[in-house]
Write a protein that holds these residues in place. Structure first.
Motif: not given
Length: 218
Positions: A85, A88, A96-98, A108-110, A175, A178
């Motif tokens: 992670v 956030i 929403v957490v990247f 990469h995603t969220s 950061n 996503d």
């Protein structure tokens, strides 16, 4: 380089060295209050935010470890993946957490974690339909065409040495991106439905190799 391009979007991101980059934010008021323009090489995600995220963001900060653990369990149980992670952000009734995968397939995603401020509770983890699956699929695609992407990476590096252009910082990628597989110079975006065989094969066998994926992708 011969890629199968159907359903795959690749965006090249070269920026003039020393030019300015405005943080990508959803809240216009915060955008005006945040530091305005800054050199690309200094941007790491400053000012990135979502609407109505002040209170939930503060709550998420206080419960960061619990949220991270929930997100890690979500990826492990649903996708057999270990993730890191990176950031956030608070949002409307949610955080929403990247995140980024630790190993192949790299992406990469969220995801979205529900937050009930009234009862001070952290809810379930979820995501927009197909977003994580699509991100995973971009990583599988890169595994399938590893040599071709290595040539692309070498080309991007050579361009930055020959001309006054730079890519985004690694921190900015971590950061704020996503969309799937991403580097400082480009990112890929697709849906898992475009390469469904490779995605299903990965779920059935998380240790699948690039050669097997290439046969499935074609």
């Amino acid at each position: 380089m011969a890629f199968k391009r159907s359903g795959m979007i690749m965006m090249m991101l070269f920026l003039l060295g020393g030019c300015s980059l405005m943080p990508n934010k959803a809240d216009e008021k915060k955008q005006a209050e945040a530091s305005a323009y800054m050199p690309v090489q200094d941007y790491t995600g400053q000012g990135y935010s979502f609407d109505n995220g002040e209170e939930t963001g503060e709550f998420a900060k206080q419960h960061r470890n619990e949220i991270i653990e929930k997100v890690k369990q979500y990826f492990k149980q649903k996708y057999h993946l270990d993730i890191t992670v990176h950031q956030i952000y608070g949002a409307t009734d949610a955080a929403v957490v990247f995140a980024e995968s630790k190993k192949d397939p790299k992406f990469h995603t969220s995801v979205i974690v529900g937050i009930d401020l009234e009862n001070k509770k952290i809810g379930n983890v979820g995501a927009y339909e197909g977003s994580v699956e699509g991100a995973i699929t971009t990583g599988l695609y890169v595994m399938a065409y590893e040599k071709e992407f290595q040539k692309l990476d070498d080309f991007c590096t050579a361009i930055t040495k020959e001309y006054p252009v730079i890519g985004r910082t690694k921190e900015a990628v971590d950061n704020t991106v996503d969309s799937g597989y991403a580097t400082p110079y480009y990112y890929l975006n697709t849906t898992h439905l475009e390469f469904l065989k490779s995605y299903k094969s990965f779920l059935n066998n998380p240790k699948i190799n690039g050669q097997s994926l290439k046969k499935l992708i074609g």
